[in-house]
Design an enzyme around this catalytic site. Structure first.
Site, PDB file in Angstrom:
ATOM      1  N   ARG A   1      -3.762  85.176 150.780  1.00 29.97           N
ATOM      2  CA  ARG A   1      -4.542  86.358 151.176  1.00 29.97           C
ATOM      3  C   ARG A   1      -4.920  86.293 152.655  1.00 29.97           C
ATOM      4  O   ARG A   1      -5.133  87.321 153.290  1.00 29.97           O
ATOM      5  CB  ARG A   1      -5.778  86.462 150.277  1.00 29.97           C
ATOM      6  CG  ARG A   1      -6.750  85.317 150.404  1.00 29.97           C
ATOM      7  CD  ARG A   1      -7.676  85.205 149.199  1.00 29.97           C
ATOM      8  NE  ARG A   1      -6.964  84.782 147.993  1.00 29.97           N
ATOM      9  CZ  ARG A   1      -7.512  84.704 146.786  1.00 29.97           C
ATOM     10  NH1 ARG A   1      -8.768  85.058 146.610  1.00 29.97           N
ATOM     11  NH2 ARG A   1      -6.800  84.308 145.748  1.00 29.97           N
TER      12      ARG A   1
ATOM     13  N   LYS B   1      -3.326  70.663 145.908  1.00 28.54           N
ATOM     14  CA  LYS B   1      -2.929  70.962 144.533  1.00 28.54           C
ATOM     15  C   LYS B   1      -2.597  69.666 143.801  1.00 28.54           C
ATOM     16  O   LYS B   1      -2.072  68.729 144.414  1.00 28.54           O
ATOM     17  CB  LYS B   1      -1.672  71.843 144.535  1.00 28.54           C
ATOM     18  CG  LYS B   1      -1.892  73.290 144.888  1.00 28.54           C
ATOM     19  CD  LYS B   1      -0.583  74.056 144.775  1.00 28.54           C
ATOM     20  CE  LYS B   1      -0.745  75.496 145.247  1.00 28.54           C
ATOM     21  NZ  LYS B   1      -1.624  76.301 144.398  1.00 28.54           N
TER      22      LYS B   1
HETATM   23  N1  BES Z   1       0.709  79.971 145.757  1.00 26.81           N
HETATM   24  C1  BES Z   1      -0.422  79.916 144.919  1.00 26.81           C
HETATM   25  C2  BES Z   1      -0.235  80.703 143.624  1.00 26.81           C
HETATM   26  C3  BES Z   1       0.905  80.287 142.736  1.00 26.81           C
HETATM   27  C4  BES Z   1       0.680  79.540 141.601  1.00 26.81           C
HETATM   28  C5  BES Z   1       2.203  80.700 143.000  1.00 26.81           C
HETATM   29  C6  BES Z   1       1.721  79.172 140.787  1.00 26.81           C
HETATM   30  C7  BES Z   1       3.261  80.328 142.184  1.00 26.81           C
HETATM   31  C8  BES Z   1       3.021  79.583 141.070  1.00 26.81           C
HETATM   32  C9  BES Z   1      -1.637  80.454 145.643  1.00 26.81           C
HETATM   33  O1  BES Z   1      -1.657  80.277 147.007  1.00 26.81           O
HETATM   34  C10 BES Z   1      -2.840  79.740 145.119  1.00 26.81           C
HETATM   35  O2  BES Z   1      -2.916  78.569 145.302  1.00 26.81           O
HETATM   36  N2  BES Z   1      -3.734  80.467 144.493  1.00 26.81           N
HETATM   37  C11 BES Z   1      -4.936  79.886 143.987  1.00 26.81           C
HETATM   38  C12 BES Z   1      -6.087  80.801 144.323  1.00 26.81           C
HETATM   39  C13 BES Z   1      -7.438  80.189 144.097  1.00 26.81           C
HETATM   40  C14 BES Z   1      -7.655  79.011 145.002  1.00 26.81           C
HETATM   41  C15 BES Z   1      -8.479  81.250 144.329  1.00 26.81           C
HETATM   42  C16 BES Z   1      -4.780  79.727 142.478  1.00 26.81           C
HETATM   43  O3  BES Z   1      -4.141  80.565 141.833  1.00 26.81           O
HETATM   44  O4  BES Z   1      -5.273  78.732 141.966  1.00 26.81           O
HETATM   45 MN    MN Z   2      -2.390  78.347 147.528  1.00 25.34          MN
END
Ligand code: BES
Ligand code: MN
Ligand code: ZN
Length: 500
Positions: free
Chosen positions: A349, A275
């Site tokens: 997931r 990230k």
């Molecule tokens: N933990 C994140 C989602 C999240 C974002 C939680 C902001 C709290 C605040 C999750 O694991 C994630 O990274 N999701 C990705 C999914 C994508 C790679 C399909 C996302 O939302 O970008």
């Molecule tokens: Mn994630």
């Protein structure tokens, strides 16, 4: 802060701050008139002179009594109503929250909340108790010069002294305590709250609440073949855990058990699909679903509904070391299905896949009648619904509707997103049964569609709490930080199911 109840009439309560709810229109209630008389009419006079609309929902008017009353200050707080019927539970929660907030900011040691206008309803007392205690929450934190709040007691005045009212207040207290317990877990740094730590927290609930608790560690997960949780956790020095907590009612229930599953990623760096810093700095909250399940199990153990409830927490830390899982890797999930990982940041997931299969099986015992999972799953849900509403989706319309209804009562609004069948083929992989991301559109829905594959065809609902789990600025009865979202709705759902 200690919550009490007092029989005295509002105008004779000795306190630093007396909060009076003001309804709009004609139904302003007897408290206000009596109070105004007690101060020679100056209360409403001054409000009028300052052109303050005291009935406007959320408005606050503070009046110094200068010795005319045992209460030092009076706060008139608008709670709405009129036309729309009596104020909602949420209006009462906010009333109490605003009052506590005001008392804290004005350095009061004691305060009183008048509820005479809603005193006939137990639900009002519950909401007021809940709102007051939730608003009095203080982040533990690590400030070297932190001051504890000076507010020590809060009295609820005007409620009839019946058993039902006492029970309602106790319910409010239990739910608020469980919510604050979840907040504490989420607010704590990821260096403290590791998967093993969550396991220990669960274990400690064994003695305290009489729950059955089982914590599966690395070796157990390997033996069982939980390749998804293992895959996500393999880049971290902190080993993953799958936690199971079971509440069984004293009398055998006619109804099948309810399973609650929480995402417990203690820190989500994104893994090798790293990230950017701005997205990463908030990822200690990625175990908010787990915290909600643990909090709900606490409250359920205290409220004792006549239905079995099983809580599951899928916990790992998503980190990018030399042993981390990679884009292109294929994971063998506990269900037997294989998953091609295209993005290591879609890890929630994956851990949930194994936990959902485990929950659906019931591990030797009977399968549950339904499964509800909570997860900070997608950033996309913030785009879809903003920061005040959670996304809910599922394979069972009735279950989803129940959750939406419950959320309206608990002040945790949810909105259904459709699991669009036409989108499902985008999860097909040329190398495995599934891939872990969709086509770049409808991120939250693809999360839901992926999870559905692991629910064994049982009635299931998924709540995406990524946007609502954390308050970046204070909200009514939620100080800045973790919200503890979901504890109250999960309890509400369980109690509804038990009543059927
Ligand atoms: N933990 C994140 C989602 C999240 C974002 C939680 C902001 C709290 C605040 C999750 O694991 C994630 O990274 N999701 C990705 C999914 C994508 C790679 C399909 C996302 O939302 O970008
Ligand atoms: Mn994630
Ligand atoms: Zn995550």
């Amino acid at each position: 802060m200690q919550l009490q109840r007092e029989k005295a009439a509002p105008q004779s309560v000795r306190t630093d701050l007396l909060a009076i709810p003001v309804r709009s229109g004609s139904a302003r209630g007897p408290d206000l008139a009596a109070l105004d008389r007690a101060v020679g009419g100056r209360l409403l006079d001054e409000a009028r002179r300052r052109r303050h609309d005291i009935a406007k929902q959320g408005s606050v008017f503070v009046y110094q009594t200068h010795g005319d009353l045992p209460a030092e200050q009076i706060a008139l707080i608008g709670v709405g109503g009129e036309g729309k019927g009596p104020p909602s539970a949420e209006a009462w929660r906010r009333f109490a929250g605003q009052a506590v907030d005001l008392a804290r900011r004005s350095r009061c040691k004691t305060m009183a909340l008048s509820v005479a206008q809603g005193a006939t309803r137990a639900s009002t007392i519950e909401a007021v108790a809940e709102g007051a205690l939730l608003a009095s929450y203080q982040v533990r934190g690590y400030k070297t010069a932190a001051k504890a709040s000076e507010l020590k007691t809060c009295s609820i005045v005007g409620a009839s002294p019946s058993r039902a009212m006492a029970e309602a207040q106790e319910r409010g207290r239990v739910l608020a305590e469980a919510t604050c317990f979840a907040r504490d877990l989420i607010n704590e740094p990821a260096a403290v709250v590791t998967p093993a730590h969550l396991g220990k927290v669960a274990q400690s609930m064994k003695k305290e609440f009489g729950l059955r608790v089982r914590v599966l560690g690395l070796q157990d997960l390997k033996k069982l073949g939980m390749g998804a949780i293992l895959g996500v956790g393999q880049g971290s020095i902190h080993e993953p855990r799958l936690i199971e907590l079971v509440y069984s009612p004293a009398r055998r229930a006619k109804l099948g058990p309810v399973a609650l599953v929480g995402k417990g990623i203690t820190f989500d760096s994104g893994g090798l699909s790293l990230k950017p810093p701005g997205n990463m700095e908030i990822q200690k909250r990625d175990m908010a679903g787990a915290a909600a399940v643990l909090g709900a199990m606490r409250a359920i153990a205290a409220l004792k509904p006549p239905i079995e409830v099983r809580g599951y927490v899928a916990s790992a830390e998503n980190m990018p070391d030399g042993g981390a899982y990679r884009p292109g890797d294929v994971l063998h999930t506990y269900s037997g299905k294989t998953v091609e990982v295209l993005n290591t940041d879609a890890e929630g997931r994956l851990v949930l896949a194994d936990a959902l299969t485990w929950a659906a099986q019931g591990a030797g015992a009977a399968a549950p009648q339904c499964i509800v999972d909570l997860a900070t799953l997608t950033g996309a849900v913030t785009v879809a619904l903003g920061r005040s509403v959670a996304g809910v989706m599922g394979s069972d319309g009735a279950l989803v509707r129940q959750l939406v209804d419950v959320g309206r009562e608990t002040g945790e609004p949810m909105w259904e997103l459709p699991l669009v069948e036409d989108y499902r083929p985008a999860l097909d992989s040329p190398f495995a049964d599934l891939k872990n991301i969709g086509d770049g559109t409808a991120g939250s829905i693809f999360g839901g569609l992926f999870l559905r594959e692991f629910t064994g065809g049982l009635p299931w609902a998924h709540i995406d709490i990524a946007a609502v789990a954390y308050a970046d600025k204070a909200q009514p009865y939620v100080p800045r930080g973790a919200v503890g979202w979901g504890v109250r709705s999960l309890c509400g759902l369980v109690e509804r199911m038990a009543r059927r």
